[in-house]
Design a protein around this motif. Structure first.
Motif, PDB file in Angstrom:
ATOM      1  N   TYR A   1      58.000  40.505  50.404  1.00  0.00           N
ATOM      2  CA  TYR A   1      56.986  40.644  49.361  1.00  0.00           C
ATOM      3  C   TYR A   1      55.734  39.823  49.687  1.00  0.00           C
ATOM      4  CZ  TYR A   1      57.834  36.048  47.148  1.00  0.00           C
ATOM      5  OH  TYR A   1      57.920  34.708  46.878  1.00  0.00           O
TER       6      TYR A   1
ATOM      7  N   ARG B   1      51.940  41.317  50.451  1.00  0.00           N
ATOM      8  CA  ARG B   1      50.751  40.796  49.777  1.00  0.00           C
ATOM      9  C   ARG B   1      49.687  40.392  50.788  1.00  0.00           C
ATOM     10  NH1 ARG B   1      52.782  36.908  44.777  1.00  0.00           N
ATOM     11  NH2 ARG B   1      53.881  38.531  43.584  1.00  0.00           N
TER      12      ARG B   1
ATOM     13  N   TRP C   1      45.875  41.843  51.064  1.00  0.00           N
ATOM     14  CA  TRP C   1      44.679  40.988  51.059  1.00  0.00           C
ATOM     15  C   TRP C   1      43.816  41.239  52.295  1.00  0.00           C
ATOM     16  CZ3 TRP C   1      43.644  37.201  54.798  1.00  0.00           C
ATOM     17  CH2 TRP C   1      42.518  36.402  54.546  1.00  0.00           C
TER      18      TRP C   1
END
Length: 214
Positions: free
Chosen positions: A10, A14, A18
């Protein structure tokens, strides 16, 4: 190092999100930061607590704040021969190398470190009194604050959170380079406290000796 493991999926996801959005949209800015170095206007000493999100509170961009986090946002007194140099080193670098204009100590509501210090000083946390307790020895910095608020408030833990900010500000002034910068006007010190649940922010007002809403 055999104990290291791959990043949790996870977090990897992320990161990729980004990199593909925020980073790509501001690639020139990141490259400028990398090439020109940092020039933060302020240093903030805040708590490790995951609920205290300094950059969000002030809407800050990368490169704007030099942030140091530790348990209960404490600054130890000036002790060149002591053994608590992490925070002191960060303060020294911010003031003497980065020449920050502002040095902010930010406390917060529901601080577990402060609650632990209160319990320890009140004799209710013998495990923190053990020499082997890193948390306990770190929270010794706040013992003078506990002595000042003891028996003077219905909510002593909240009072100690506020007092802890002042203890750190007082300790900052024991650093010769901080005192010199404050005296010559190139550095200002600020004491803040935020209520996590309410989103409020209080600032210490030396004229009245109390905290007031920002």
């Amino acid at each position: 190092m055999k104990h290291a493991r791959p990043l949790p999926s996870y977090l990897a996801q992320r990161y990729h999100g980004w990199k593909a959005t925020t980073f790509e949209e501001n690639h020139a800015w990141y490259r400028r930061l990398a090439n020109e170095g940092q020039r933060p206007r302020a240093m903030i000493v805040s708590c490790c607590d995951s609920r205290v999100h300094v950059t969000s509170i002030f809407g800050a961009d990368q490169g704007e704040f030099f942030i140091h986090r530790n348990v209960a946002n404490l600054v130890p007194p000036y002790e060149p021969d002591g053994d608590r140099h992490g925070t002191s080193a960060a303060v020294e670098y911010a003031v003497t190398a980065l020449n920050v204009a502002h040095l902010i100590v930010l406390g917060h509501s529901g601080c577990g470190g402060v609650a632990g210090c209160h319990a320890m000083c009140a004799g209710n946390a013998p495990e923190l009194e053990e020499r082997s307790s890193f948390v306990g020895r770190w929270m010794d910095i706040l013992r003078p604050g506990y002595e000042r608020i003891k028996g003077k408030s219905e909510d002593e833990i909240r009072a100690l959170e506020l007092e802890g900010v002042l203890v750190s500000l007082e300790n900052l002034m024991t650093f010769p380079f901080v005192a010199k910068a404050v005296e010559d006007g190139s550095l200002t010190l600020h004491g803040l406290w935020t209520d996590i649940g309410e989103g409020s922010l209080l600032a210490y007002d030396p004229a009245s000796g109390s905290y007031k809403p920002v």
